[in-house]
Design a protein around this motif. Sequence first.
Motif, PDB file in Angstrom:
ATOM      1  N   LEU A 108     -15.042  69.989 -52.773  1.00 53.40           N
ATOM      2  CA  LEU A 108     -15.517  71.105 -51.674  1.00 53.40           C
ATOM      3  C   LEU A 108     -16.197  71.743 -52.256  1.00 53.40           C
ATOM      4  CD1 LEU A 108     -14.366  71.093 -49.038  1.00 53.40           C
ATOM      5  CD2 LEU A 108     -12.465  72.625 -50.144  1.00 53.40           C
TER       6      LEU A 108
ATOM      7  N   HIS B 282     -18.966  68.232 -48.460  1.00 47.03           N
ATOM      8  CA  HIS B 282     -17.991  67.581 -48.981  1.00 47.03           C
ATOM      9  C   HIS B 282     -19.125  67.110 -50.127  1.00 47.03           C
ATOM     10  CE1 HIS B 282     -13.777  68.475 -46.708  1.00 47.03           C
ATOM     11  NE2 HIS B 282     -14.486  68.138 -46.220  1.00 47.03           N
TER      12      HIS B 282
ATOM     13  N   VAL C 115     -19.764  63.954 -52.534  1.00 43.14           N
ATOM     14  CA  VAL C 115     -18.515  62.360 -52.470  1.00 43.14           C
ATOM     15  C   VAL C 115     -19.872  61.266 -53.064  1.00 43.14           C
ATOM     16  CG1 VAL C 115     -18.419  60.466 -51.240  1.00 43.14           C
ATOM     17  CG2 VAL C 115     -17.928  62.425 -49.995  1.00 43.14           C
ATOM     18  N   GLY C 116     -19.857  60.793 -54.491  1.00 42.01           N
ATOM     19  CA  GLY C 116     -20.726  60.252 -55.580  1.00 42.01           C
ATOM     20  C   GLY C 116     -22.015  61.478 -55.341  1.00 42.01           C
TER      21      GLY C 116
ATOM     22  N   ARG D 224     -24.193  62.407 -52.606  1.00 42.51           N
ATOM     23  CA  ARG D 224     -24.176  62.239 -51.246  1.00 42.51           C
ATOM     24  C   ARG D 224     -22.787  63.210 -51.179  1.00 42.51           C
ATOM     25  NH1 ARG D 224     -25.684  57.366 -51.023  1.00 42.51           N
ATOM     26  NH2 ARG D 224     -27.458  57.089 -49.804  1.00 42.51           N
TER      27      ARG D 224
ATOM     28  N   VAL E 189     -21.329  64.719 -47.754  1.00 43.49           N
ATOM     29  CA  VAL E 189     -20.901  64.945 -45.937  1.00 43.49           C
ATOM     30  C   VAL E 189     -20.074  66.625 -45.711  1.00 43.49           C
ATOM     31  CG1 VAL E 189     -18.499  63.849 -44.790  1.00 43.49           C
ATOM     32  CG2 VAL E 189     -19.834  62.586 -47.121  1.00 43.49           C
TER      33      VAL E 189
ATOM     34  N   VAL F 289     -20.244  64.606 -37.944  1.00 43.97           N
ATOM     35  CA  VAL F 289     -20.614  64.784 -39.583  1.00 43.97           C
ATOM     36  C   VAL F 289     -22.045  64.040 -40.136  1.00 43.97           C
ATOM     37  CG1 VAL F 289     -19.389  62.684 -41.420  1.00 43.97           C
ATOM     38  CG2 VAL F 289     -18.520  63.319 -39.186  1.00 43.97           C
TER      39      VAL F 289
ATOM     40  N   VAL G 206     -24.134  63.016 -43.355  1.00 44.62           N
ATOM     41  CA  VAL G 206     -24.881  62.931 -44.685  1.00 44.62           C
ATOM     42  C   VAL G 206     -25.753  63.839 -45.779  1.00 44.62           C
ATOM     43  CG1 VAL G 206     -24.311  60.582 -46.540  1.00 44.62           C
ATOM     44  CG2 VAL G 206     -23.243  61.397 -43.954  1.00 44.62           C
TER      45      VAL G 206
END
Lengths: 346, 346
Positions: free
Chosen positions: A41, A54, A56-57, A59, A61, A159, A161
């Motif tokens: 986070l 967040h 993620v890998g 990236r 989000v 959302v 990215v």
Amino acid sequence: MSDDARDEETVTVAHGGGTGRTRDFLEDSVVPRFGGDADGLAVGLDALDDGAVHEVGDRSVVVTTDSHVVSPLSFPGGDIGRLAVSGTVNDLAVMGATEPLSLTCSLVVEEGVSVGLLEDVLDSMQAACEAAGCAVTTGDTKVMGSGDVDGVVINTTGVGVLPQGAHVPDAGLSPGDKLVVSGPVGDHGITLLAEREGFDIEGDLTSDVAPVNDLVAAALDAGTVTAMTDPTRGGLSTALNEMARKADVGALVDETAVPVRDSVAATGELLGIDPFDVANEGTVVFGVDAATADAVVDALRATPLGAEAAVVGEAVTEHTGRVVLDTGFGRRYLSEPEGEQLPRIC
Amino acid sequence: MSDDARDEETVTVAHGGGTGRTRDFLEDSVVPRFGGDADGLAVGLDALDDGAVHEVGDRSVVVTTDSHVVSPLSFPGGDIGRLAVSGTVNDLAVMGATEPLSLTCSLVVEEGVSVGLLEDVLDSMQAACEAAGCAVTTGDTKVMGSGDVDGVVINTTGVGVLPQGAHVPDAGLSPGDKLVVSGPVGDHGITLLAEREGFDIEGDLTSDVAPVNDLVAAALDAGTVTAMTDPTRGGLSTALNEMARKADVGALVDETAVPVRDSVAATGELLGIDPFDVANEGTVVFGVDAATADAVVDALRATPLGAEAAVVGEAVTEHTGRVVLDTGFGRRYLSEPEGEQLPRIC
Ligand SMILES: Nc1ncnc2c1ncn2[C@@H]1O[C@H](COP(=O)(O)OP(=O)(O)OP(=O)(O)O)[C@@H](O)[C@H]1O
Ligand SMILES: Nc1ncnc2c1ncn2[C@@H]1O[C@H](COP(=O)(O)OP(=O)(O)OP(=O)(O)O)[C@@H](O)[C@H]1O
Ligand SMILES: [Mg+2]
Ligand SMILES: [Mg+2]
Ligand SMILES: [Mg+2]
Ligand SMILES: [Mg+2]
Ligand SMILES: [Mg+2]
Ligand SMILES: [Mg+2]
């Protein structure tokens, strides 16, 4: 607070005003329950930023949400549909996510609303999505009995990215950074209020409601943006105070440099409302590294919505957490509006 | 429809019932505006699935949203907070995303609601988040005047991340697949209705509302799940009809195999409501490759919520798009409930 006092306290319109009373509620009741760090986070609830980030890998989000309860449903310059899409696209954009991945559309409709009206609202959401280059990909539809909800309430969640770490927080100001606004302030709030009061004397008030993701992308391309937010509920005053507070800097603002339309200023005066204190729905406040501030303003001015973009001040080491307004005649603190005179503004 | 007819048609409670009238509205008014293919959209709005699926790099991002308008706010087995978290966690789970990345919490509150009540709702959201192993990371708070909204409306939107292609659609049934339900059906709808009517004779009705992501994860681990949905509004009847229709198969269901609690069956009979037709909020319908159906049922039964999981039927090549119910005495089509007897059920 004792249990009895807690049971007696009731929710007031000010709890939803987006300024002090809302923040107290968030800090006392929401953050203690939902806040806290978690793996991955990058921007959590504690930051009370425009959205969450967040990891993620490789990236990031970004997630953001707003429920829209504006009244009337339609107003000069827009309607609840355009507002719902723009509001969420803009919260994503000011976190740095200028290309939304997904938008949701959750309708709560009062029984008896005409299907035609609802379709007009959906048309206007579709048009705003086209302008923003995004799409609604999921949603929900609930109907409440007549008298259980007034008209239509729309939640939009967005959302986006980003490459990891590319987000821009509210809190990024450093002393020396320039403060930039993307256009005139006060249009949305003053227009709505005038509309409700039957007060649009010249008939030239218009909400600024629009998706600003392209404008934000232009700024990000042109220079080093250190902080960003959209001055919605609570207006420019609240946005600047929050940026100063979150970064532990002062903000020194040149009042005469802040663009305000004549009609907005005049109507604000008549209504006893400061255009600095009311919601904008297509305007952005940036912190920009001083070396690139002019380039950012030039880039903003080249966009359709940014023609009146301007440097309006700078972050300073003094007056930590406060906004000092240079009025041209002297200096005073610019405080956030208290309470709530403008329910259902967005 | 002519413009005049469109202007005259009004939204009815049935538009929000989640069955036929809702689907007509979605197909006539929503999908034409927001639907369509797009780059990276693996499950879009046209699928009318439990959520949308977007491909990002080597991952799939699932997004789902629901606004919760349940009345009363609190009921045997739960409240609007538990419902709001479970509903969205469950829509993510039945798309295959059993580990939510982010949940949003958007409150629309009526002025005058006690802060204590609101905090009880937030407590219950927090508890449900803990049960689901997820967190609210962003939200919104709006207040509407007394009489402009009844009590509290909560939108929760969920985002989940999966390895690309690992999502499970509603539409995945093939002839031969077994149909599995995770537990007794009808609990939520019958409990709510009995509560409203003051009709809980034995006092043993309880909503099934709960996050099912762990249960779904157990099923996915144990076998080959080809299709999944949560039978919320419109109940098991609607869920099975949609799965059959979307996959162009028939569904043959053994009525006596479908678990229904005695109290739910008895109360349903008294109220004139079929437990198959009402919302569940902690139950899942799976399509499972026949070879692994027993393993999936065993795995479900080993979970706290799945003790009564059962194979209830299978997908067949005949009766395309329809559900055939074997009652033990004969066969009949199981149709979806029409209209809406149960407003504000979730
Ligand atoms: N009910 C809630 N639950 C969780 N977080 C909330 C809730 N209400 C607000 N927040 C959080 O508080 C912060 C401030 O919210 P706010 O709605 O004022 O921001 P905004 O959407 O940028 O402004 P506006 O709503 O005026 O457009 C955000 O970080 C938001 O995620
Ligand atoms: N207002 C809307 N805008 C866009 N899509 C919508 C809207 N309402 C419903 N949908 C879409 O229609 C489909 C069916 O929605 P529905 O709400 O019935 O599904 P659900 O959330 O799984 O069920 P429930 O709401 O009963 O829990 C979903 O794909 C949803 O995304
Ligand atoms: Mg914002
Ligand atoms: Mg916002
Ligand atoms: Mg839904
Ligand atoms: Mg669902
Ligand atoms: Mg749902
Ligand atoms: Mg908000």
